[in-house]
Design a protein around this motif. Structure first.
Motif, PDB file in Angstrom:
ATOM      1  N   LEU A 120       0.848  -1.184   0.000  1.00 27.58           N
ATOM      2  CA  LEU A 120       0.000   0.000   0.000  1.00 27.58           C
ATOM      3  C   LEU A 120       0.886   1.236   0.000  1.00 27.58           C
ATOM      4  CD1 LEU A 120      -2.917   1.118   0.245  1.00 27.58           C
ATOM      5  CD2 LEU A 120      -2.636   0.995   2.724  1.00 27.58           C
ATOM      6  N   THR A 121       0.735   2.095  -1.008  1.00 30.57           N
ATOM      7  CA  THR A 121       1.559   3.305  -1.099  1.00 30.57           C
ATOM      8  C   THR A 121       0.748   4.574  -0.883  1.00 30.57           C
ATOM      9  OG1 THR A 121       1.314   3.338  -3.513  1.00 30.57           O
ATOM     10  CG2 THR A 121       3.276   2.244  -2.614  1.00 30.57           C
ATOM     11  N   ASP A 122      -0.568   4.496  -1.044  1.00 28.86           N
ATOM     12  CA  ASP A 122      -1.432   5.667  -0.848  1.00 28.86           C
ATOM     13  C   ASP A 122      -2.723   5.194  -0.207  1.00 28.86           C
ATOM     14  OD1 ASP A 122      -3.089   7.887  -0.998  1.00 28.86           O
ATOM     15  OD2 ASP A 122      -2.683   8.301  -3.107  1.00 28.86           O
ATOM     16  N   GLU A 124      -5.118   6.853   1.279  1.00 27.59           N
ATOM     17  CA  GLU A 124      -6.299   7.671   0.974  1.00 27.59           C
ATOM     18  C   GLU A 124      -6.998   7.215  -0.303  1.00 27.59           C
ATOM     19  OE1 GLU A 124      -7.407  12.307  -0.067  1.00 27.59           O
ATOM     20  OE2 GLU A 124      -5.579  11.868   1.039  1.00 27.59           O
ATOM     21  N   HIS A 125      -6.221   6.836  -1.310  1.00 27.81           N
ATOM     22  CA  HIS A 125      -6.792   6.426  -2.597  1.00 27.81           C
ATOM     23  C   HIS A 125      -6.736   4.917  -2.814  1.00 27.81           C
ATOM     24  CE1 HIS A 125      -5.752  10.725  -3.263  1.00 27.81           C
ATOM     25  NE2 HIS A 125      -6.988  10.702  -3.726  1.00 27.81           N
ATOM     26  N   GLY A 126      -6.210   4.160  -1.852  1.00 25.22           N
ATOM     27  CA  GLY A 126      -6.149   2.707  -1.964  1.00 25.22           C
ATOM     28  C   GLY A 126      -5.242   2.231  -3.079  1.00 25.22           C
ATOM     29  N   VAL A 127      -4.082   2.892  -3.255  1.00 23.29           N
ATOM     30  CA  VAL A 127      -3.165   2.547  -4.343  1.00 23.29           C
ATOM     31  C   VAL A 127      -2.109   1.566  -3.839  1.00 23.29           C
ATOM     32  CG1 VAL A 127      -1.439   3.446  -5.962  1.00 23.29           C
ATOM     33  CG2 VAL A 127      -3.517   4.754  -5.492  1.00 23.29           C
ATOM     34  N   TYR A 128      -1.952   0.486  -4.587  1.00 23.38           N
ATOM     35  CA  TYR A 128      -0.942  -0.529  -4.287  1.00 23.38           C
ATOM     36  C   TYR A 128       0.070  -0.564  -5.422  1.00 23.38           C
ATOM     37  CZ  TYR A 128      -3.704  -2.393  -0.441  1.00 23.38           C
ATOM     38  OH  TYR A 128      -4.376  -2.544   0.740  1.00 23.38           O
ATOM     39  N   CYS A 130       3.578  -2.867  -6.998  1.00 24.15           N
ATOM     40  CA  CYS A 130       4.295  -4.141  -7.002  1.00 24.15           C
ATOM     41  C   CYS A 130       5.570  -4.013  -6.170  1.00 24.15           C
ATOM     42  CB  CYS A 130       4.631  -4.543  -8.439  1.00 24.15           C
ATOM     43  SG  CYS A 130       5.597  -6.070  -8.578  1.00 24.15           S
ATOM     44  N   LEU A 131       5.826  -4.980  -5.318  1.00 23.07           N
ATOM     45  CA  LEU A 131       6.996  -4.978  -4.457  1.00 23.07           C
ATOM     46  C   LEU A 131       8.282  -5.089  -5.274  1.00 23.07           C
ATOM     47  CD1 LEU A 131       7.886  -5.060  -1.438  1.00 23.07           C
ATOM     48  CD2 LEU A 131       7.856  -7.536  -1.645  1.00 23.07           C
ATOM     49  N   TYR A 132       8.226  -5.738  -6.433  1.00 25.04           N
ATOM     50  CA  TYR A 132       9.415  -5.997  -7.228  1.00 25.04           C
ATOM     51  C   TYR A 132       9.747  -4.878  -8.214  1.00 25.04           C
ATOM     52  CZ  TYR A 132       8.294 -10.648  -5.486  1.00 25.04           C
ATOM     53  OH  TYR A 132       7.981 -11.710  -4.675  1.00 25.04           O
ATOM     54  N   CYS A 133       8.738  -4.319  -8.898  1.00 26.29           N
ATOM     55  CA  CYS A 133       9.015  -3.343  -9.963  1.00 26.29           C
ATOM     56  C   CYS A 133       8.349  -1.989  -9.743  1.00 26.29           C
ATOM     57  CB  CYS A 133       8.611  -3.902 -11.320  1.00 26.29           C
ATOM     58  SG  CYS A 133       6.816  -4.032 -11.553  1.00 26.29           S
ATOM     59  N   ASP A 134       7.559  -1.856  -8.694  1.00 27.60           N
ATOM     60  CA  ASP A 134       6.891  -0.613  -8.317  1.00 27.60           C
ATOM     61  C   ASP A 134       5.770  -0.190  -9.288  1.00 27.60           C
ATOM     62  OD1 ASP A 134       6.854   1.204  -6.144  1.00 27.60           O
ATOM     63  OD2 ASP A 134       7.626   2.778  -7.439  1.00 27.60           O
ATOM     64  N   THR A 135       5.294  -1.125 -10.122  1.00 27.13           N
ATOM     65  CA  THR A 135       4.170  -0.830 -11.020  1.00 27.13           C
ATOM     66  C   THR A 135       2.900  -0.691 -10.194  1.00 27.13           C
ATOM     67  OG1 THR A 135       5.168  -1.982 -12.872  1.00 27.13           O
ATOM     68  CG2 THR A 135       2.788  -1.709 -12.951  1.00 27.13           C
ATOM     69  N   LYS A 136       2.102   0.297 -10.550  1.00 27.95           N
ATOM     70  CA  LYS A 136       0.851   0.556  -9.844  1.00 27.95           C
ATOM     71  C   LYS A 136      -0.135  -0.560 -10.124  1.00 27.95           C
ATOM     72  CE  LYS A 136      -2.663   4.156  -9.447  1.00 27.95           C
ATOM     73  NZ  LYS A 136      -3.079   5.466  -9.952  1.00 27.95           N
ATOM     74  N   GLY A 137      -0.724  -1.099  -9.044  1.00 30.79           N
ATOM     75  CA  GLY A 137      -1.723  -2.157  -9.166  1.00 30.79           C
ATOM     76  C   GLY A 137      -3.129  -1.596  -9.114  1.00 30.79           C
ATOM     77  N   GLY A 138      -3.334  -0.568  -8.303  1.00 33.08           N
ATOM     78  CA  GLY A 138      -4.627   0.090  -8.206  1.00 33.08           C
ATOM     79  C   GLY A 138      -5.696  -0.764  -7.560  1.00 33.08           C
ATOM     80  N   LYS A 139      -6.942  -0.314  -7.669  1.00 33.97           N
ATOM     81  CA  LYS A 139      -8.102  -1.020  -7.129  1.00 33.97           C
ATOM     82  C   LYS A 139      -8.619  -1.981  -8.171  1.00 33.97           C
ATOM     83  CE  LYS A 139      -9.870   0.205  -3.330  1.00 33.97           C
ATOM     84  NZ  LYS A 139      -9.804  -0.680  -2.202  1.00 33.97           N
ATOM     85  N   ARG A 140      -9.298  -3.032  -7.687  1.00 29.84           N
ATOM     86  CA  ARG A 140      -9.871  -4.009  -8.615  1.00 29.84           C
ATOM     87  C   ARG A 140     -11.082  -3.452  -9.282  1.00 29.84           C
ATOM     88  NH1 ARG A 140      -9.485  -9.797  -6.122  1.00 29.84           N
ATOM     89  NH2 ARG A 140     -11.230 -10.054  -7.445  1.00 29.84           N
TER      90      ARG A 140
END
Length: 140
Positions: A120-122, A124-128, A130-140
């Protein structure tokens, strides 16, 4: 419509409308032998409409997944026909095996056995990401 009373089981309430079947599959409820009721588009004074899952057995749930889907979901544990516990899952700090990394150059694309871990990086906005490459996963 009449849905039977649960004596020992779980009621997952306040699921965003239309997400009940997704959650049913994601939690593996289709593999259970007990009764499971999916109630779609039930009236909700707070949200307008909601979905509800009723499971006629107490099982282990993935609370990280529930918190990720929507932190407003509530889980009611029923024993002897009475609600014994009301759980409010929250956004987990890390989530494993729920979100898949979309970056084709991520190590998880090459090393298939690596778990997809997001942090979890944000809040407030529920932004996740990737632990390996830092690509945004976002909400489902």
């Amino acid at each position: 419509m009449i849905i039977g009373t649960i004596v020992d089981g779980i009621v997952i309430d306040h699921i965003p409308a239309g997400r009940g079947m997704d959650l049913y599959r994601d939690l593996g409820l289709d593999k259970l032998e007990c009764e499971v009721a999916v109630i779609k588009n039930a009236s909700s004074g707070k949200y307008g409409k909601k979905d509800i899952l009723k499971i006629n057995e107490v099982i282990d749930l993935n609370y990280d997944m529930l918190g990720y889907i929507d932190p407003h979901i509530t889980v009611n544990i029923i024993r002897g026909g009475e609600r014994m516990e009301k759980i409010h899952p929250h956004l987990p700090e890390t989530i494993t095996g729920v979100i898949r990394c979309k970056n084709p150059r991520c190590i998880t694309s090459i090393e298939q056995e690596l778990p997809h871990i997001f942090r979890l990086t944000d809040r407030e906005h529920g932004v996740y990401r990737c632990l390996y490459c830092d690509t945004k996963g976002g909400k489902r």
